[in-house]
Motif scaffolding. Sequence first.
Motif, short mmCIF file in Angstrom:
data_model
loop_
_atom_site.label_atom_id
_atom_site.label_comp_id
_atom_site.label_asym_id
_atom_site.label_seq_id
_atom_site.Cartn_x
_atom_site.Cartn_y
_atom_site.Cartn_z
N ILE A 99 1.31 0.81 -11.01
CA ILE A 99 0.22 0.93 -10.03
C ILE A 99 -0.78 -0.20 -10.21
O ILE A 99 -1.23 -0.83 -9.25
CB ILE A 99 -0.46 2.30 -10.15
CG1 ILE A 99 0.50 3.42 -9.70
CG2 ILE A 99 -1.74 2.35 -9.31
CD1 ILE A 99 -0.01 4.82 -9.98
N ASP A 140 -1.61 -3.07 -7.54
CA ASP A 140 -3.02 -3.22 -7.13
C ASP A 140 -3.45 -4.67 -7.25
O ASP A 140 -4.18 -5.20 -6.40
CB ASP A 140 -3.92 -2.33 -8.00
CG ASP A 140 -3.98 -0.90 -7.47
OD1 ASP A 140 -3.80 -0.71 -6.25
OD2 ASP A 140 -4.20 0.02 -8.28
N LYS A 144 1.71 6.80 -6.92
CA LYS A 144 0.68 7.78 -7.27
C LYS A 144 1.16 9.22 -7.07
O LYS A 144 0.81 10.12 -7.85
CB LYS A 144 -0.58 7.52 -6.45
CG LYS A 144 -1.33 6.25 -6.87
CD LYS A 144 -2.61 6.06 -6.06
CE LYS A 144 -3.37 4.84 -6.57
NZ LYS A 144 -4.62 4.59 -5.82
N VAL A 145 1.96 9.42 -6.03
CA VAL A 145 2.54 10.75 -5.81
C VAL A 145 3.47 11.10 -6.97
O VAL A 145 3.45 12.23 -7.50
CB VAL A 145 3.30 10.80 -4.46
CG1 VAL A 145 4.12 12.08 -4.35
CG2 VAL A 145 2.31 10.70 -3.31
N LYS A 168 1.06 4.23 -2.90
CA LYS A 168 0.93 5.66 -2.61
C LYS A 168 2.11 6.45 -3.18
O LYS A 168 1.94 7.53 -3.76
CB LYS A 168 0.85 5.89 -1.10
CG LYS A 168 -0.47 5.45 -0.48
CD LYS A 168 -0.45 5.70 1.03
CE LYS A 168 -1.76 5.22 1.67
NZ LYS A 168 -1.74 5.41 3.14
N THR A 169 3.30 5.90 -3.04
CA THR A 169 4.50 6.57 -3.58
C THR A 169 4.41 6.68 -5.10
O THR A 169 4.75 7.74 -5.67
CB THR A 169 5.76 5.77 -3.19
OG1 THR A 169 5.83 5.67 -1.77
CG2 THR A 169 7.02 6.46 -3.69
N LYS A 219 0.82 -1.21 0.00
CA LYS A 219 0.00 0.00 0.00
C LYS A 219 0.86 1.26 0.00
O LYS A 219 0.57 2.22 -0.73
CB LYS A 219 -0.94 0.01 1.21
CG LYS A 219 -2.09 -0.98 1.12
CD LYS A 219 -2.96 -0.91 2.37
CE LYS A 219 -4.15 -1.84 2.27
NZ LYS A 219 -4.99 -1.81 3.50
N ASP A 220 1.90 1.26 0.82
CA ASP A 220 2.80 2.42 0.86
C ASP A 220 3.49 2.63 -0.48
O ASP A 220 3.67 3.77 -0.93
CB ASP A 220 3.85 2.22 1.96
CG ASP A 220 3.26 2.30 3.36
OD1 ASP A 220 2.14 2.84 3.49
OD2 ASP A 220 3.90 1.80 4.31
#
Length: 435
Positions: A182, A186, A155-156, A152-153, A148-149
């Motif tokens: 991503i 996922d 997507k940033v 997030k990275t 998950k982390d």
Amino acid sequence: MSTTELTKTESTTELTEIVATTQVDNSAEEVVKNCENCHLPLNGPYCANCGQEADSKLKYFWVVIMHLLDDIFSFDSRASRTLWPLIFRPAFLTNEYFAGRRVHYVPPIRLYLFISIVFFITLKYFVGGDNNNVLNINDKKALITEVKDHIKTLKVDQAELENSPEDIAEGQSKTAKLTAEIAKFDSYLNDLNSDYSEGNNKQIIKLTRKLVELEFDKVKEDLPEDEQARFDALIASLLKEKSGESNTKNKKDLTIGNNEDGTMSFDFLSDESNNKLNNFTEELAEKGEKAFNTDTGPLIEQVIGKLPQLMFILLPLFAVLLKIMFIFSKRLYMEHLTVALHSHSFIFIAVLLSEMLDLLEGYLEATSPGLANFTGVIAGGLLIWIPVYLFLMQKKVYKQGYFFTLVKFGIIGTIYSMMLTITAVIAMIWGIMGT
């Protein structure tokens, strides 16, 4: 009535009241100082008739805890005179106890109980710290959090790329790669979150965990050829599992049995008993496979939680072993049990100190390498000191020559290692069934 007679009458009345009050107070005091067990008057801290202590044990919990801590940590207490010889003077405490000089030291059973409680409470934290890398892969929850982390990275990075003034074609290419990454992670996340007990999800989760491990290695640097080949093989196996082409759907990785078909049975048991045994082993294998392939944290906590109880059973058995090996020493069983209590107390505190020094070495490694190396040497020295200490303790307590002591020390060590192995297996089985 004259004034003198009136004064005498008043004085007599006051004296009578004082005596009566004193008698009531004394009676009340006698009630308070009566033994709560046999109700006879007490003349000291213990009852002369039944021996019960006058001081009640029914106190506030925190009062008891504070008294215990004061007894342990006060430098004027028996504990401060006990810990140093326990660690550095083999057999000193034991021989002092046998000689009757006991008042200055913590009793063996109390010493063992306190040290073992501290040892087993801290053990799970040291086990987690020492095997951090392994646990991060075996622990499904930790792995899911890591994925998950990472998403997030990604997507940033994607958002920053969309807002950057780069060349349109180059930006689109990078955005497409990030989008694919991503989507891939996922998919990994969905696989890891799938129900372990349904269909072939067990194998899918297992393959996904290995793939994610390699994926994180790829983020840092390119994989070597052998690792890349393994990665490609895992991808192919995962696709087969998802498409239903694999024949591992009903395959069990963990089986417990003594027969070719994986079942367990013994000739000396009845059919009914063998059926119960086989059902138990199947349930144990299923729970064990799930525990080892998903989240190992609860299993570790369960196993460590069972060890104190099992060790408390193992102690008297170890004393029996000492009794047998030194049967001609004319020592009572309780003396052998005292040796066992002091030995285990020393082992626990030595291992605990070694683990603490290892932890300190890790903290000092970056800032003070020299001090860290020194700390590591002391930690290693403590572990080497354990067998030396136990050998010297055995020699000084039972007063035999070096040769016979060494032979018996080897035999006792071998048998006790087997006993510890059995204890660890029981703790593991008990822990698995409790998860």
